[in-house]
Enzyme design. Sequence first.
Site, PDB file in Angstrom:
ATOM      1  N   GLU A 180       5.555  -4.736   5.898  1.00  0.00           N
ATOM      2  CA  GLU A 180       5.910  -6.095   6.322  1.00  0.00           C
ATOM      3  C   GLU A 180       5.997  -7.078   5.151  1.00  0.00           C
ATOM      4  OE1 GLU A 180       1.381  -7.037   7.798  1.00  0.00           O
ATOM      5  OE2 GLU A 180       2.869  -8.602   8.075  1.00  0.00           O
TER       6      GLU A 180
ATOM      7  N   ARG B 176     -24.124   7.947  12.370  1.00  0.00           N
ATOM      8  CA  ARG B 176     -23.630   7.838  10.988  1.00  0.00           C
ATOM      9  C   ARG B 176     -22.190   7.353  11.016  1.00  0.00           C
ATOM     10  NH1 ARG B 176     -26.189  11.298   7.158  1.00  0.00           N
ATOM     11  NH2 ARG B 176     -28.375  11.453   7.785  1.00  0.00           N
TER      12      ARG B 176
ATOM     13  N   MET C 298      -7.997   3.273   9.041  1.00  0.00           N
ATOM     14  CA  MET C 298      -7.263   2.071   8.646  1.00  0.00           C
ATOM     15  C   MET C 298      -6.530   1.473   9.843  1.00  0.00           C
ATOM     16  SD  MET C 298      -5.904   2.561   4.783  1.00  0.00           S
ATOM     17  CE  MET C 298      -7.007   2.233   3.418  1.00  0.00           C
ATOM     18  N   GLY C 299      -6.091   0.255   9.701  1.00  0.00           N
ATOM     19  CA  GLY C 299      -5.403  -0.450  10.783  1.00  0.00           C
ATOM     20  C   GLY C 299      -5.966  -1.851  10.878  1.00  0.00           C
ATOM     21  N   ARG C 300      -5.260  -2.740  10.203  1.00  0.00           N
ATOM     22  CA  ARG C 300      -5.716  -4.124  10.091  1.00  0.00           C
ATOM     23  C   ARG C 300      -5.512  -4.894  11.406  1.00  0.00           C
ATOM     24  NH1 ARG C 300      -5.014  -6.229   4.482  1.00  0.00           N
ATOM     25  NH2 ARG C 300      -3.162  -4.972   4.227  1.00  0.00           N
TER      26      ARG C 300
ATOM     27  N   GLY D 210       0.852  -1.202   0.000  1.00  0.00           N
ATOM     28  CA  GLY D 210       0.000   0.000   0.000  1.00  0.00           C
ATOM     29  C   GLY D 210       0.878   1.239   0.000  1.00  0.00           C
TER      30      GLY D 210
ATOM     31  N   ILE E 120       1.438   3.498   6.662  1.00  0.00           N
ATOM     32  CA  ILE E 120       0.658   4.423   7.496  1.00  0.00           C
ATOM     33  C   ILE E 120       0.265   3.748   8.808  1.00  0.00           C
ATOM     34  CG2 ILE E 120      -0.249   5.745   5.544  1.00  0.00           C
ATOM     35  CD1 ILE E 120      -2.973   4.305   6.114  1.00  0.00           C
ATOM     36  N   ASP E 121       0.283   2.402   8.838  1.00  0.00           N
ATOM     37  CA  ASP E 121      -0.181   1.676  10.032  1.00  0.00           C
ATOM     38  C   ASP E 121       0.790   1.755  11.208  1.00  0.00           C
ATOM     39  OD1 ASP E 121      -2.283   0.932   8.462  1.00  0.00           O
ATOM     40  OD2 ASP E 121      -1.638  -1.142   8.179  1.00  0.00           O
TER      41      ASP E 121
ATOM     42  N   HIS F 207      -8.895   5.378   1.939  1.00  0.00           N
ATOM     43  CA  HIS F 207      -7.628   5.735   1.288  1.00  0.00           C
ATOM     44  C   HIS F 207      -7.287   7.217   1.368  1.00  0.00           C
ATOM     45  CE1 HIS F 207      -8.644   1.784  -0.351  1.00  0.00           C
ATOM     46  NE2 HIS F 207      -7.350   1.595  -0.293  1.00  0.00           N
TER      47      HIS F 207
END
Length: 341
Positions: free
Chosen positions: A103, A265, A169-171, A10, A126-127, A271
Amino acid sequence: MRIGVLTGGGDCPGLNAVIRAVVRKGVEVYGHEFVGFKDGWKGPLEGLTKPLGVPEVRGILPRGGTILRSSRTNPFKIEGGVEKIKTNLANLGVDALVAIGGEDTLGVATKLDELGVKVIGVPKTIDNDLGATDFTFGFDTAVNIAMEAIDRLHTTAESHHRAVIVEVMGRHAGWIALHAGLAGGANVVLIPEKKFDLEKVVEHVAHRFKIDYSPIVVIAEGAMPSDGDLITQTGELDAFGHVRLGGIGNWLASQIEKATGKEARCVVLGHTQRGGTPTAFDRVLATRFGLQAIDAVHEGDWGKMVALRGTEIVRVPLVEATKELKTVPLHRYAEAEVFFG
Ligand code: F6P
């Protein structure tokens, strides 16, 4: 020396700043030559190149994205992939590679290094979830974008007596949620590292409504309720085995509406967090990483990744950098919890 440069995975703000620093110092101080590999590991795998000299890197410092483009290609998932890379590097007269990635991209670099390819890694995402470095570039920009969004959402949520759920984001790591939530004064922050109790979240939200202050809940895309699992958009896996996440924010908004009777909401920042110009912090960090990376190449210090430790840029073995993900420690999360409700 002739050096190949690639950006994989990404994208994130600051990639071009690294490329610029590597090339400027590499050419002007050391007299090396460069070749740009396009689209991450797909470039060396398929021999996709573009010229990369000082003229090509002029003016790219503030530019988001990557002039080399990116992909999530995994050469280890392709029959004869490693041999193809070695042959292409030899045919192009490329002696060494600078791989800029997270990674997955650096995981490939680690294995290639073990197989005799001369490579130096530069950490990006970004994570901010790469071990061995205090920060990755791109993170500060993403946090600032999310913080600004939260600030704006506060005022409109207040006008309409609404709760707003901001999905960031942040898996596997909740760094963006934690920092943006702290900086933006969120009502609740939910991260993948700690499953959340829906009833408790509803309580916090209801309390904010009671004091006539609209609740903003920041949730990482990989967060999960205590009795639930990851919410994915499709079951499809990418070449590194990752599912496409997304949807937890909308799910939470509907639960909050049901439980409180108030309108909720969801805003998915997606992105937007990865696009556009890097902050000054990320430009400086990316530039310093690039300068140190080309020094490592020049010295032949192969199999290393550049890293930030405190305020210094150091080199660590690639294998150490990709060993485990850096997730949010629970004591850091506890700092934010003081402000919940
Ligand atoms: O790894 C960076 C990241 O932005 C993650 O936070 C996110 O889950 C993933 O990439 C999404 O990537 P893409 O939409 O490009 O597949």
